[in-house]
Design an enzyme around this catalytic site. Sequence first.
Site, mmCIF file in Angstrom:
data_model
loop_
_atom_site.group_PDB
_atom_site.id
_atom_site.type_symbol
_atom_site.label_atom_id
_atom_site.label_comp_id
_atom_site.label_asym_id
_atom_site.label_seq_id
_atom_site.Cartn_x
_atom_site.Cartn_y
_atom_site.Cartn_z
ATOM 1 N N GLU A 76 0.818 -1.212 0.000
ATOM 2 C CA GLU A 76 0.000 0.000 0.000
ATOM 3 C C GLU A 76 0.851 1.261 0.000
ATOM 4 O OE1 GLU A 76 -0.713 -2.684 1.722
ATOM 5 O OE2 GLU A 76 -2.713 -3.254 1.015
ATOM 6 N N HIS A 143 -11.806 -5.708 8.625
ATOM 7 C CA HIS A 143 -12.453 -5.477 7.322
ATOM 8 C C HIS A 143 -13.716 -4.647 7.502
ATOM 9 C CE1 HIS A 143 -9.810 -8.830 6.242
ATOM 10 N NE2 HIS A 143 -9.951 -8.459 4.992
#
Lengths: 342, 409
Positions: A76, A143
């Site tokens: 990322e 999540h």
Amino acid sequence: MSAAAKKEHKSNRPERGGVVTFVEAIRQGLWEEMERDPSVFLIGEDVGVYGGAFKVTDGLLDEFGDGRVIDTPISEAAIVGAACGAALMGMRPVAEFQFIDFITPAFDMLTNYAAKCRYRWGAGVAAVFRGPCGAGVHAGPFHSLNAEAFFMNTAGLKMVEPSTAYDAKGLIKAAIRDPDPVLFFEHKKLYRLPRLREEIPEDDYTVEIGKARTRREGRDLSVITFGAQVLTALDAAEELEKEGLSVEVIDLRTLAPMDREAILATARRTSKVLILHEASRTGGIGGEIAATIAEEAFEWLDAPVVRVAATDTPVPYSPPLEEYHLPQARDVLDAARKLAAY
Amino acid sequence: MKNGSTTKTTASKSAKGEAEEAGARVSADAQGSNGAGDTAEARSFIFLPPPRAEALSVPDPLNERGELVCTDETTLAPAQMRELYRWLQLTRLVEEKLVNLYRQTKVVGGVFRSLGQEATAVGTCYALRPADFITPLIRDLGAVLVKGIRPREIFAQYMAKAWGPSEGRDLNIHFGDIERGFVGPISHLGDMIPVMTGIVLAARMRKKETVAVAYIGDGGMSTGAFHEGLNFAAVQRLPLVVVAEHNWYAYSTPTRKQCAVTNLADKAAAYGIPGYVVDGNDVVACYEVMKKAAEFARAGGGAVLIEAKTYRRKGHAEHDDQRYLPEGELEAWEKRDPLDRYQRHLISNGVATQDALDEITADVRREVEEDAAWAESSPMPEAEKAAYNVFDNSNVPPAFRPKVFGRGE
Ligand SMILES: Cc1ncc(C[n+]2csc(CCOP(=O)(O)OP(=O)(O)O)c2C)c(N)n1
Ligand SMILES: [Mg+2]
């Protein structure tokens, strides 16, 4: 992938406008911006051949090629850093986080690099950082993130979170055309929600960043919210109307820079404000909204500003636990009734 | 194993050779292959000290009938070999049961299979001592079971039940048990590598001979945390063994888009630690390579990187249609199924009869059914339990939902 397999899965160019879901609206927006401007490109994990974990970028690889739809390593910081660099060179990158939870390995890049470039040396980073956010789908602590409060205290990052298909398309286009870095949060519960299917215009349009929208007008109290919680607020407003309460619902749409005018206007109109968000209450953006109202609309208030938000815990996995953690319609109803009676 | 040996092999490659190799890779890609196709024939190994392309042609171990079996070079006693079979079978059957429960919508989250790669987790973990630590990836259920976590705990976790080790707070193997040397992972890939360096750093401070094993995927190795953690372990010479599970995909992304080295173990050179490649579908080879690596680490040699070449036969999770697979790839790997292969191995070598193995399987099935039933009988957690355990609640009260206008209430 073999040619045969590829053909079978080829996803067609989306319509322009028409009746669409939330996810389709974003996909249309990305597609049209890539057609309009060759400097727009997509970068992220599994955005190409797979079309993204939630299929937001489905079919874009086939149409635009792997020069403009880039599958990356699981890195990322590299995704965000590369997007920043490319933006400095005049490109318009749209980076995807597979889940917004995975924004954290890029926290440094976003808060230290992207956010401060213009201020330090006049170089705006015109990049979009988007991904699925939000809880309520039993996905557990990693999540389910609502990340806005992490970035609210960083000057230089815009933040957008739509709650309708129309706004999703208009805002993703506006974000791509914006001269500064924009974090674009997409609540995963909304992607395919039948309730959000709506007709959107065929013509090119954008929705201005920085402007809230009144989703329902009312006189007795205001609910200020955004994202998937807009639906909770609208449902509650409907319920309360049966009890004779007239509730105004403000959808912020942009979280930074916040639409202070709209916030103050609704506070002055109804004199009672309930702030609703899905992230934890302490340090959540509700505090900022409440402070703004307290500082600038105090004389108009008939009651303390009330926050309804998630409890101060991580997002738990098991359904009964997650339900306890997240603000529910009944919490909004309860708070609204008490606020109205204050 | 010698520190730095990999660096030498890598450096001796001519620039031209490198370029040609890269060229060959690119053209193979252009034909739609990610190289996994040729793996079926050519890429098989027991354990290979200099992990470089030329070492890739170690022949597959075959039995008299020419069938693929496991390596004969082993220190495992027959009883241990039968036990290994039990762990492999348990792993597979627990997962099959999970899929069943998932289809009945009893599993709340997703199911992530290790079908085809069970030998890596089971074989490597079986080589450890009880006091050693592991941190698994989602696909290392086998290692978790070998560490002594019972199937019932796994079932209860997946079903989000109150009797699960995290009492419904987190999912699948996201929990831990320090007593049993199991530190559960978080979703964020790479993060556990630095954490495991801390485990062995503390063990060393306390004069314990603990080895830590961190499992990581071909994808997870691309994170910054992976690099920082392994580099730190290397300079500190900490007994950390990293098992890189090369299953060819990270979600839909093939390894060639993940990193530019030929073997993941080649990365060891960058840290100045030994790197080994092992056939991840050969449970005996996986055991042997870990035994050596753990011994080396325990004796003060420092960190080791093991690459296990295996294959993820199912999609990323149950929902994944695997549209990105080249034709024939799955079939090639089905032929290398670690369980079938090991079963043939045991029978050809006279370590077990078919009947004996069937008996083990029946026993495992019984355990799986019993444990699943136990987990199903657990209640869901009580809603208010969500408020506990953010902090030590003897110091800080639970995080209950505050009352509206509830000052002092
Ligand atoms: C830092 C981070 N980014 C993204 C993800 C989302 N994600 C979960 S699993 C996965 C693929 C993992 O591939 P690999 O490391 O090869 O492990 P495998 O699934 O093959 O066992 C991705 C991208 C994540 N968990 N962590
Ligand atoms: Mg992988």
